[in-house]
Write a protein that holds these residues in place. Sequence first.
Motif, PDB file in Angstrom:
ATOM      1  N   ARG A   1       0.670  -1.142  -0.128  1.00 44.46           N
ATOM      2  CA  ARG A   1       0.042   0.033   0.025  1.00 44.46           C
ATOM      3  C   ARG A   1       0.765   1.270   0.164  1.00 44.46           C
ATOM      4  NH1 ARG A   1      -4.524   0.218  -2.395  1.00 44.46           N
ATOM      5  NH2 ARG A   1      -5.783  -1.505  -1.818  1.00 44.46           N
ATOM      6  N   ARG A   2       1.957   1.232   0.836  1.00 44.75           N
ATOM      7  CA  ARG A   2       2.864   2.393   0.959  1.00 44.75           C
ATOM      8  C   ARG A   2       3.516   2.570  -0.511  1.00 44.75           C
ATOM      9  NH1 ARG A   2       5.321   5.217   4.517  1.00 44.75           N
ATOM     10  NH2 ARG A   2       4.565   5.071   6.802  1.00 44.75           N
ATOM     11  N   VAL A   3       3.888   1.621  -1.088  1.00 40.66           N
ATOM     12  CA  VAL A   3       4.528   1.893  -2.626  1.00 40.66           C
ATOM     13  C   VAL A   3       3.588   2.414  -3.397  1.00 40.66           C
ATOM     14  CG1 VAL A   3       5.652   0.659  -4.336  1.00 40.66           C
ATOM     15  CG2 VAL A   3       5.962  -0.222  -2.035  1.00 40.66           C
ATOM     16  N   LEU A   4       2.019   1.735  -3.672  1.00 36.73           N
ATOM     17  CA  LEU A   4       1.042   2.425  -4.202  1.00 36.73           C
ATOM     18  C   LEU A   4       0.863   3.966  -3.891  1.00 36.73           C
ATOM     19  CD1 LEU A   4      -1.307  -0.633  -4.451  1.00 36.73           C
ATOM     20  CD2 LEU A   4       0.197   0.048  -6.250  1.00 36.73           C
ATOM     21  N   ASP A   5       0.934   4.413  -2.734  1.00 39.74           N
ATOM     22  CA  ASP A   5       0.471   5.649  -2.465  1.00 39.74           C
ATOM     23  C   ASP A   5       1.734   6.377  -2.920  1.00 39.74           C
ATOM     24  OD1 ASP A   5      -1.612   4.787  -0.746  1.00 39.74           O
ATOM     25  OD2 ASP A   5      -0.492   5.197   1.048  1.00 39.74           O
ATOM     26  N   ALA A   6       2.853   6.033  -2.928  1.00 38.97           N
ATOM     27  CA  ALA A   6       4.001   6.677  -3.283  1.00 38.97           C
ATOM     28  C   ALA A   6       4.081   7.007  -5.058  1.00 38.97           C
ATOM     29  CB  ALA A   6       5.437   6.086  -2.862  1.00 38.97           C
ATOM     30  N   GLY A   7       3.086   6.150  -5.458  1.00 35.19           N
ATOM     31  CA  GLY A   7       2.994   6.198  -6.932  1.00 35.19           C
ATOM     32  C   GLY A   7       3.901   5.478  -7.638  1.00 35.19           C
ATOM     33  N   ALA A   8       4.695   4.472  -7.019  1.00 34.10           N
ATOM     34  CA  ALA A   8       5.610   3.401  -7.321  1.00 34.10           C
ATOM     35  C   ALA A   8       5.192   2.174  -7.859  1.00 34.10           C
ATOM     36  CB  ALA A   8       6.839   3.278  -6.452  1.00 34.10           C
ATOM     37  N   ASP A   9       5.769   1.225  -8.495  1.00 39.45           N
ATOM     38  CA  ASP A   9       5.456   0.149  -8.846  1.00 39.45           C
ATOM     39  C   ASP A   9       6.062  -1.061  -7.804  1.00 39.45           C
ATOM     40  OD1 ASP A   9       5.317  -2.616  -9.854  1.00 39.45           O
ATOM     41  OD2 ASP A   9       6.351  -2.236 -11.607  1.00 39.45           O
ATOM     42  N   PRO A  10       5.099  -1.750  -7.051  1.00 41.51           N
ATOM     43  CA  PRO A  10       5.406  -2.532  -6.031  1.00 41.51           C
ATOM     44  C   PRO A  10       6.435  -3.579  -6.732  1.00 41.51           C
ATOM     45  CG  PRO A  10       2.885  -2.493  -6.171  1.00 41.51           C
ATOM     46  CD  PRO A  10       3.733  -1.859  -7.395  1.00 41.51           C
ATOM     47  N   ALA A  11       6.671  -3.739  -7.610  1.00 40.11           N
ATOM     48  CA  ALA A  11       7.790  -4.767  -8.312  1.00 40.11           C
ATOM     49  C   ALA A  11       9.099  -4.149  -8.320  1.00 40.11           C
ATOM     50  CB  ALA A  11       7.488  -5.289  -9.632  1.00 40.11           C
ATOM     51  N   ASP A  12       9.185  -2.786  -7.942  1.00 39.38           N
ATOM     52  CA  ASP A  12      10.511  -1.876  -8.026  1.00 39.38           C
ATOM     53  C   ASP A  12      11.087  -2.419  -6.709  1.00 39.38           C
ATOM     54  OD1 ASP A  12      12.224   0.084  -7.347  1.00 39.38           O
ATOM     55  OD2 ASP A  12      11.092   1.663  -8.560  1.00 39.38           O
ATOM     56  N   ALA A  13      12.302  -2.942  -6.748  1.00 36.26           N
ATOM     57  CA  ALA A  13      12.924  -3.534  -5.265  1.00 36.26           C
ATOM     58  C   ALA A  13      13.121  -1.983  -4.595  1.00 36.26           C
ATOM     59  CB  ALA A  13      14.069  -4.019  -5.654  1.00 36.26           C
ATOM     60  N   ALA A  14      13.752  -0.946  -5.101  1.00 36.52           N
ATOM     61  CA  ALA A  14      14.552   0.072  -4.311  1.00 36.52           C
ATOM     62  C   ALA A  14      13.157   0.760  -3.647  1.00 36.52           C
ATOM     63  CB  ALA A  14      15.084   1.046  -5.132  1.00 36.52           C
ATOM     64  N   ALA A  15      11.883   1.152  -4.343  1.00 36.38           N
ATOM     65  CA  ALA A  15      10.742   1.556  -3.907  1.00 36.38           C
ATOM     66  C   ALA A  15      10.302   0.741  -2.794  1.00 36.38           C
ATOM     67  CB  ALA A  15       9.693   1.805  -4.901  1.00 36.38           C
TER      68      ALA A  15
END
Length: 208
Positions: free
Chosen positions: A43-57
Amino acid sequence: ERPLTVAIDGPAASGKGTLAKRLAVVLGVPHLDTGLLYRAVGRRVLDAGADPADAAAATDAAVALVPEDLSRADLRGPVADAAAAKVASVPGVRAALLDFQRRFAQGGAVLDGRDIGTVVLPDAPVKLFVTAGLDVRAQRRYQELVSRGGAVPDFETIRAEMAARDEADRTRTAAPLRPAEDAAILDTSDLDADGALARAEAIIRWKL
Ligand code: C5P
């Protein structure tokens, strides 16, 4: 006396969550649903507008996780399911969540997830691997979504998404879903919640 820790693993909608919750009450120890950690990171990754598969994010989100994230109202449902499974395959995410889970278990606890018996608590005196057939599990998830109200995907969609998530959990390199060597297998296909609890209690009596 060694604090009683119970490690419960298994695929989606196997009945492990309900069992873990009820066992914790019976044993008088706290319960941690570790899937919530991965859901909250997703959820935090989605909130940040990033891709959940993005390891750094995903790793950044796991490091930034706070306890209040676990009580968010939007941690269930197909979007959260998929995001959780994606961040869960990132080693940095798993590493960031490890300490919290081990500290939680210190005074005795029931933890349920995918890698509790294999990675998080490899020395747990009791390990259960809870499973059930795919159709049974998809039916349970369908009923759960219907009873919560709102829009519900059709059964075939739910079953296909569940099969895909299980496959991803089983085949990933980082802490794949599998029974620990010393886990007791509990198939709940033909058991209701009371039946599963009775079987688990019998296994615990026999293990300790
Ligand atoms: O158990 P739940 O369905 O809430 O877990 C959501 C997702 O989080 C799983 O599909 C899995 O990818 C991940 N998970 C994990 N390790 C755990 C618990 C959950 O990888 N211990």
